[in-house]
Enzyme design. Structure first.
Site, short mmCIF file in Angstrom:
data_model
loop_
_atom_site.label_atom_id
_atom_site.label_comp_id
_atom_site.label_asym_id
_atom_site.label_seq_id
_atom_site.Cartn_x
_atom_site.Cartn_y
_atom_site.Cartn_z
N CYS A 382 41.75 42.09 31.64
CA CYS A 382 40.66 41.25 31.13
C CYS A 382 39.59 42.11 30.45
CB CYS A 382 40.12 40.36 32.24
SG CYS A 382 39.43 38.84 31.56
N HIS A 516 44.73 37.73 34.19
CA HIS A 516 44.57 38.40 35.49
C HIS A 516 45.91 38.34 36.24
CE1 HIS A 516 40.21 39.07 35.74
NE2 HIS A 516 40.13 38.04 34.93
N GLU A 518 46.84 39.76 38.82
CA GLU A 518 46.73 39.85 40.28
C GLU A 518 46.75 38.49 40.98
OE1 GLU A 518 44.38 40.55 38.08
OE2 GLU A 518 42.36 40.16 38.78
#
Ligand code: GLN
Length: 541
Positions: A382, A516, A518
């Site tokens: 990001c 993102h 994650e």
């Protein structure tokens, strides 16, 4: 009312931070691995509609779901444990409940009535709980806060009513409590738990199981004492000692016999959970065979909770490859003071995480330059991608003033800019300007992207068309695309017309993504691009 889904309410007593979220996720994992369709719901009794506008220092990370909800970080744990996609309906707050009731009142839906906490607010809460349970065999509801908190009262009333209106084998209360060890007395003490259970019973809720946080093993005679004074079957008093990794908690609960009282209470017909793969991964986490040093460049380093999902995602990949990933915390402002090589010198790979605002930006740019010019594997996420582009434009392409309008609204070289119109996850046209309110105006949730053949991204994701989650306001300005590509930084994925990822093919391993990754990693299925990054770090050692 009869609802087919079994509902387990996890409440907390004595004090906060006892690990209710991990307890709830562990119970859910055990049920899921026993073959039951299981989902979860987090209740946050605060007045914010969602945590989207809270500082990460205040609240830890804001977790984002596929459908674009900004939620409590516990939802991240739930998804990582259950390897499932949750959404807006899996996190409710007091703010949401009151907004919904007040909206209905304004629309005249309760015409003639006085709107009150009981029944209107409590009914709204119950509706939300039942909604989350639809289509599942088990719903685990975690109630934030501690029994006795004023703001939790309407939620506990809803819990009491749901327990009352369902068959007693269909609902359960698990009370998570503290059994402190008093050094001076050399004893574990049960009194706080007894008081907390008394408070629950005063509200009308009788716990069916106690999960006792303790520093030492809970001896049988203390379990007996707790069972007797709290009216809970002795086999339903479960010890929860501090675990070396959160993923070991389901195994430890099973060892302490949690499955039997669950099976008895819900009259379960399925056998014990199959945790073979899970326990192998936990074993890898506890006894890793290799080591890797990862430079984590960020700005909220005082509160590691702000990067919860990313740290967990890294550990998932660590578990898969049996690697201990040692995180070297690199404060971007320190890099500004002493230089990147001083701080990143010893590391095998460099990660620049997401972030907001202009503090520490120059330090991050220097970290990226260091990784790029020294051929060290780099992953930008990001803001870490936006800055990788800014750094390349400034130092390779020669656009010296390239920056993001987030840092300079009037810049002449807006490499990262604000697109004012875009299509949201639900297909609606959305508008945002520099004057838009901050709550809920970001690009949020899962968006599809297509990876370009032959790129690291395509190799990682196997299928060309994929989706990952977003949480940002600014985008890469396509005006600079040709110049970037000519100078050796290629666009490796687009999401619609938007630039989603870049790579530098001449570099050992340099990938930066607007999304993102994650948020979609789980213990059993690590995120593909984070996994490739960890592998690249290992290969370069
Ligand atoms: N601040 C940047 C934006 O809003 C990046 C956000 C992030 O890293 N999550 O676009």
């Amino acid at each position: 009312m009869n609802n087919k889904c079994n509902i387990i309410f996890v409440t907390g007593g004595v004090l906060s931070s006892l690990g209710k979220g991990i307890t709830a996720a562990s119970v859910a994992t055990i049920l899921k691995h026993s073959g039951y369709k299981t989902t979860m719901l987090k209740i946050d009794p605060y007045l914010n509609v969602d945590p989207g506008t809270m500082s990460p220092l205040e609240h830890g990370e804001v977790f984002v779901t596929d459908d674009g909800a900004e939620t409590d970080l516990d939802l991240g744990h739930y998804e990582r444990f259950l390897n499932t996609n949750l959404g807006k309906k899996n996190n409710i707050t007091t703010g949401q409940i009151y907004s919904a009731v007040i909206k209905k009142e304004r629309q005249g839906k309760y015409l003639g009535q006085t709107i009150q906490v009981i029944p209107h607010i409590v009914d709204e809460i119950k509706t939300a709980i039942y909604k989350a349970s639809k289509g599942f065999e088990f719903l685990i509801v975690e109630l934030g806060g501690t029994v006795g908190d004023i703001e939790g009262a309407p939620f506990l009333e809803a819990v009491r009513e749901i327990i009352f209106e369902n068959d007693r084998h269909q609902t359960m209360n698990i009370h998570v409590t503290l059994v402190p060890f008093l050094k001076a007395a050399g004893e574990l003490k049960t009194k706080p738990t007894q008081h907390s259970v008394q408070e629950l019973r005063r509200i009308g809720i009788q716990p069916h199981m106690l999960v006792c946080r303790c520093e030492k093993n809970l001896p049988e005679q203390l379990k007996k004492k707790l069972a007797f004074s709290c009216d809970v079957p002795i086999d339903a008093v479960i010890q929860a000692k501090d675990a070396k990794t959160i993923y070991a908690v389901p195994m430890e609960f099973l060892q302490d016999g949690i499955f039997e009282p669950l099976a008895k209470h819900f009259k379960l017909d399925k056998t014990r959970p199959d945790m073979a793969k899970w326990s192998l991964l936990v074993e890898n986490l506890l006894k890793p065979r290799q080591k890797l040093k990862l430079a984590f460049v960020g700005k909220y380093l005082k509160l590691k909770e702000a990067y919860k999902s990313l740290l967990e995602a890294i550990s998932h990949s660590g578990a898969k490859h049996s690697v201990k990933v040692e995180i070297v915390w690199c404060d971007s402002e320190d890099i500004e003071k002493v230089g990147a090589s001083e701080i990143l010198g010893e590391c095998d790979c460099v990660l620049v995480a997401g972030g907001f605002g202009d503090r520490g930006i120059q330090g991050k740019i220097e970290a990226i330059k260091y990784a790029r010019t020294n051929d060290i594997p780099y992953l930008g996420i990001c803001l870490g991608m936006q800055l990788a582009i800014v750094e390349y434009l400034q130092n390779v392409v020669g656009v010296k003033d390239a920056t993001s309008v987030e840092f300079d609204e009037n810049t002449k070289e807006p490499a990262i800019y604000l697109i004012e119109q875009f299509i949201s996850t639900t297909g609606e046209q959305q508008f945002r300007t520099t004057k838009s309110p901050l709550g809920g105006t970001m690009r949020l949730g899962a968006y599809d992207f297509t990876a370009k053949d032959g790129t690291i991204l395509a190799k990682a994701y196997k299928e060309k068309k994929q989706s990952e989650r977003h949480r940002h306001r600014y985008e890469v300005n396509p005006v600079y695309k040709d110049r970037l590509q000519k100078a050796g930084m290629i666009v490796s994925a687009h999401s619609g017309k938007l630039i989603e990822a870049v790579e530098i093919p001449s570099h050992n391993w340099f990938v930066a993504v607007q999304f993102h990754p994650e948020f979609t990693s789980s213990l059993e299925y690590p995120n593909p691009i984070i996994d490739e990054f960890i592998k690249a770090g290992l290969d370069g050692k």
